[in-house]
Design an enzyme around this catalytic site. Structure first.
Site, PDB file in Angstrom:
ATOM      1  N   THR A   1       8.624  -1.736   7.801  1.00  0.00           N
ATOM      2  CA  THR A   1       8.407  -2.680   6.718  1.00  0.00           C
ATOM      3  C   THR A   1      10.052  -2.959   6.360  1.00  0.00           C
ATOM      4  O   THR A   1      10.856  -2.200   5.970  1.00  0.00           O
ATOM      5  CB  THR A   1       7.880  -2.310   5.485  1.00  0.00           C
ATOM      6  OG1 THR A   1       6.491  -2.102   5.854  1.00  0.00           O
ATOM      7  CG2 THR A   1       8.037  -3.405   4.424  1.00  0.00           C
TER       8      THR A   1
ATOM      9  N   LYS B   1       5.550 -11.068   7.670  1.00  0.00           N
ATOM     10  CA  LYS B   1       6.260  -9.899   8.139  1.00  0.00           C
ATOM     11  C   LYS B   1       7.094 -10.463   9.268  1.00  0.00           C
ATOM     12  O   LYS B   1       8.114 -10.285   9.598  1.00  0.00           O
ATOM     13  CB  LYS B   1       5.392  -8.692   8.628  1.00  0.00           C
ATOM     14  CG  LYS B   1       5.218  -7.959   7.487  1.00  0.00           C
ATOM     15  CD  LYS B   1       4.527  -6.692   7.729  1.00  0.00           C
ATOM     16  CE  LYS B   1       4.469  -5.677   6.374  1.00  0.00           C
ATOM     17  NZ  LYS B   1       3.724  -4.299   6.564  1.00  0.00           N
TER      18      LYS B   1
ATOM     19  N   ARG C   1      -3.189   0.986   2.869  1.00  0.00           N
ATOM     20  CA  ARG C   1      -3.753   1.190   1.842  1.00  0.00           C
ATOM     21  C   ARG C   1      -4.903   2.402   1.735  1.00  0.00           C
ATOM     22  O   ARG C   1      -5.252   3.003   0.972  1.00  0.00           O
ATOM     23  CB  ARG C   1      -4.354  -0.064   1.397  1.00  0.00           C
ATOM     24  CG  ARG C   1      -5.541  -0.624   2.308  1.00  0.00           C
ATOM     25  CD  ARG C   1      -5.792  -2.290   1.745  1.00  0.00           C
ATOM     26  NE  ARG C   1      -6.350  -3.099   2.742  1.00  0.00           N
ATOM     27  CZ  ARG C   1      -6.191  -3.473   3.969  1.00  0.00           C
ATOM     28  NH1 ARG C   1      -4.822  -3.441   4.372  1.00  0.00           N
ATOM     29  NH2 ARG C   1      -6.981  -4.139   4.845  1.00  0.00           N
TER      30      ARG C   1
ATOM     31  N   HIS D   1       0.023  -9.035 -26.181  1.00  0.00           N
ATOM     32  CA  HIS D   1       1.351  -9.798 -26.761  1.00  0.00           C
ATOM     33  C   HIS D   1       1.733 -10.856 -25.688  1.00  0.00           C
ATOM     34  O   HIS D   1       2.880 -11.555 -25.910  1.00  0.00           O
ATOM     35  CB  HIS D   1       2.641  -8.906 -26.651  1.00  0.00           C
ATOM     36  CG  HIS D   1       2.144  -7.448 -27.621  1.00  0.00           C
ATOM     37  ND1 HIS D   1       2.613  -7.627 -29.279  1.00  0.00           N
ATOM     38  CD2 HIS D   1       1.596  -6.576 -27.512  1.00  0.00           C
ATOM     39  CE1 HIS D   1       1.944  -6.616 -29.580  1.00  0.00           C
ATOM     40  NE2 HIS D   1       1.479  -5.926 -28.600  1.00  0.00           N
TER      41      HIS D   1
ATOM     42  N   SER E   1       6.731   4.250   3.557  1.00  0.00           N
ATOM     43  CA  SER E   1       6.478   2.885   4.322  1.00  0.00           C
ATOM     44  C   SER E   1       5.442   3.369   5.415  1.00  0.00           C
ATOM     45  O   SER E   1       5.760   4.303   6.268  1.00  0.00           O
ATOM     46  CB  SER E   1       7.392   2.335   5.038  1.00  0.00           C
ATOM     47  OG  SER E   1       7.000   1.320   6.059  1.00  0.00           O
TER      48      SER E   1
ATOM     49  N   GLY F   1       0.730  -1.206  -0.077  1.00  0.00           N
ATOM     50  CA  GLY F   1      -0.046  -0.201   0.139  1.00  0.00           C
ATOM     51  C   GLY F   1       0.716   1.212  -0.301  1.00  0.00           C
ATOM     52  O   GLY F   1       0.329   2.421  -0.393  1.00  0.00           O
ATOM     53  N   SER F   2       2.025   1.170   0.523  1.00  0.00           N
ATOM     54  CA  SER F   2       2.952   2.474   0.527  1.00  0.00           C
ATOM     55  C   SER F   2       3.585   2.373  -0.836  1.00  0.00           C
ATOM     56  O   SER F   2       3.898   3.530  -1.484  1.00  0.00           O
ATOM     57  CB  SER F   2       3.886   2.310   1.484  1.00  0.00           C
ATOM     58  OG  SER F   2       3.430   2.244   2.708  1.00  0.00           O
TER      59      SER F   2
ATOM     60  N   GLU G   1      -6.565  -7.479  -0.797  1.00  0.00           N
ATOM     61  CA  GLU G   1      -6.501  -7.330   0.619  1.00  0.00           C
ATOM     62  C   GLU G   1      -7.747  -6.996   1.501  1.00  0.00           C
ATOM     63  O   GLU G   1      -7.824  -7.426   2.461  1.00  0.00           O
ATOM     64  CB  GLU G   1      -5.427  -6.157   0.836  1.00  0.00           C
ATOM     65  CG  GLU G   1      -4.131  -6.401   0.520  1.00  0.00           C
ATOM     66  CD  GLU G   1      -2.958  -5.221   0.797  1.00  0.00           C
ATOM     67  OE1 GLU G   1      -2.611  -4.694  -0.252  1.00  0.00           O
ATOM     68  OE2 GLU G   1      -2.748  -4.670   1.923  1.00  0.00           O
TER      69      GLU G   1
ATOM     70  N   SER H   1       3.850   2.329   7.893  1.00  0.00           N
ATOM     71  CA  SER H   1       4.141   1.992   9.416  1.00  0.00           C
ATOM     72  C   SER H   1       5.616   2.302   9.787  1.00  0.00           C
ATOM     73  O   SER H   1       5.883   2.491  10.913  1.00  0.00           O
ATOM     74  CB  SER H   1       4.143   0.330   9.573  1.00  0.00           C
ATOM     75  OG  SER H   1       5.088  -0.453   8.668  1.00  0.00           O
TER      76      SER H   1
HETATM   77  C1  F6R Z   1      -1.942  -2.205   2.666  1.00  0.00           C
HETATM   78  C2  F6R Z   1      -1.037  -3.011   3.538  1.00  0.00           C
HETATM   79  C3  F6R Z   1       0.281  -3.660   3.024  1.00  0.00           C
HETATM   80  C4  F6R Z   1       1.354  -2.757   3.622  1.00  0.00           C
HETATM   81  C5  F6R Z   1       2.842  -3.538   3.170  1.00  0.00           C
HETATM   82  C6  F6R Z   1       3.877  -2.605   3.600  1.00  0.00           C
HETATM   83  O1  F6R Z   1      -2.836  -1.505   3.440  1.00  0.00           O
HETATM   84  O2  F6R Z   1      -1.364  -3.442   4.677  1.00  0.00           O
HETATM   85  O3  F6R Z   1       0.234  -3.679   1.482  1.00  0.00           O
HETATM   86  O4  F6R Z   1       1.296  -1.570   2.721  1.00  0.00           O
HETATM   87  O5  F6R Z   1       2.873  -4.599   3.865  1.00  0.00           O
HETATM   88  O6  F6R Z   1       3.695  -1.910   4.970  1.00  0.00           O
HETATM   89  P1  F6R Z   1       4.058  -0.400   4.936  1.00  0.00           P
HETATM   90  O7  F6R Z   1       3.200   0.351   4.278  1.00  0.00           O
HETATM   91  O8  F6R Z   1       3.596  -0.211   6.494  1.00  0.00           O
HETATM   92  O9  F6R Z   1       5.400  -0.355   4.651  1.00  0.00           O
END
Ligand code: F6R
Length: 331
Positions: free
Chosen positions: A85, A323, A132, A232, A80, A38-39, A216, A82
């Site tokens: 990541t 994660k 997201r 293609h 990011s 989402g980022s 998601e 959070s």
């Molecule tokens: C979207 C979502 C994931 C996170 C991804 C990266 O809502 O939960 O796609 O975006 O796991 O985490 P962040 O965005 O915190 O770096």
């Protein structure tokens, strides 16, 4: 989750109120955007915007690996939500050695601490949302940073116009999402068809966003076909596919005549199978408005579909599971 999406115009306004707060200095030949999920979509949308209004290329890196050409001429934007990541933290650490000028966008986390310790430009977005659903905050903060640094993709006045546009379009987007989610429930869930999001260039980022939102929020598998590239390769896969039942969501920009004809061509291919069709047209006066409108419909429809299925749109337990393992994988 629905509330988080319905609040998008507010997120845009909040980011606009901070426009000009953050900037970087330097002479760059390109912008590289790092981030996952989402980022990472912020990079996709900046790249889309740069096709129309950029005087430099935007490179999107959804990986821990920093390309070897990244260096002193690079403005690296690390996103990011959070701030925790692992791939994005690793990219940030590698960027520190690359000579690139870095800006970090997050709502806190390890990246906030690391950026502040290293004296790196740090753009803070509001906490407490799903990454997201925080797309407007992350995207508009980054657009503000670029504009204030002399690398405008969207001017402040165009961003303000888009805020007004989005405010006016929320109820239309809710109606479109309600209709689309019902169709998806019938054709993809009850009739067990494979959802295929088909679009035309340059809207690839939007089709991918649709896929990600349906993955998601609604917890379904989705295929993406982008015309003309899919003519293609993917197109041959429909000659003898193992799955013949398709729920085809066509995302088109009606002002793009060639794009619309390309999607029409793909319809003739899908029609040879047991396919159901839904056409969603972009609204908006420019790429930013179209991207925001379609993304809002995608977010709302995917949440509504989850609710129809009795699932929690907010929960992403497989991502959390990954994660937990990721530190070990990357160690
Ligand atoms: C979207 C979502 C994931 C996170 C991804 C990266 O809502 O939960 O796609 O975006 O796991 O985490 P962040 O965005 O915190 O770096």
């Amino acid at each position: 989750m629905l509330e988080q999406y319905l609040n998008w115009p507010r997120q845009v306004r909040d980011s606009l109120s901070k426009w000009g707060t953050w900037s970087v200095r330097g002479d760059f030949t390109h912008v590289a955007v790092f981030g996952m999920g989402g980022s990472g979509v912020v990079g996709d949308y900046l790249a889309l915007l740069s096709l129309e209004s950029g005087k430099y290329p935007v490179i999107v890196v959804k990986s821990h690996i920093v390309p070897s050409y990244v260096g002193e001429k690079t403005l690296a934007i690390v996103v990011s939500y959070s701030g925790n990541t692992i791939e994005t933290i690793m990219a940030f650490e590698n960027l520190l050695k690359s000579g690139a000028t870095i800006a970090v966008v997050s709502s806190g986390g390890v990246l906030k601490t690391m950026a502040q310790e290293r004296g790196v430009t740090y753009v803070e977005v509001p906490k407490g949302l799903a990454p997201r659903a925080s797309l407007p905050s992350m995207l508009y903060s980054t657009l503000g940073l670029l504009d204030s640094s002399g690398y405008t993709l969207v001017s402040k006045s165009a961003a303000e116009n888009s805020a007004e546009f989005l405010e006016e379009k929320v109820s239309e987007a809710v109606e479109a999402a309600r209709d689309l989610s019902k169709w998806l429930y019938e054709e993809a869930v009850r009739a067990e068809r494979l959802p295929v999001v088909v679009t035309h260039s340059p809207l690839e980022a939007i089709a991918i966003r649709f896929k990600n939102e349906l993955n998601e929020n609604s917890k379904i598998v989705v295929k993406v076909d982008i015309a003309p590239e899919c003519m293609h390769n993917d197109v041959v896969g429909y000659e003898a596919p193992t799955t013949r039942r398709l729920a085809v969501l066509e995302v088109v920009d009606p002002s793009n005549e060639v794009g619309t004809k390309l999607v029409d061509f793909m319809r003739s291919i899908y029609s040879e199978h047991d396919a159901a069709f839904y056409r969603l047209a972009a609204a908006g006066r420019n790429v930013l408005e179209k991207a925001m409108y379609l993304s809002l419909v995608a977010g709302l429809a995917s949440v509504m579909l989850a609710e129809m299925r009795g699932l929690d749109p907010a929960a992403t337990k497989s991502i959390a599971m990954y994660k937990k393992k990721a530190a070990e994988i990357f160690s």
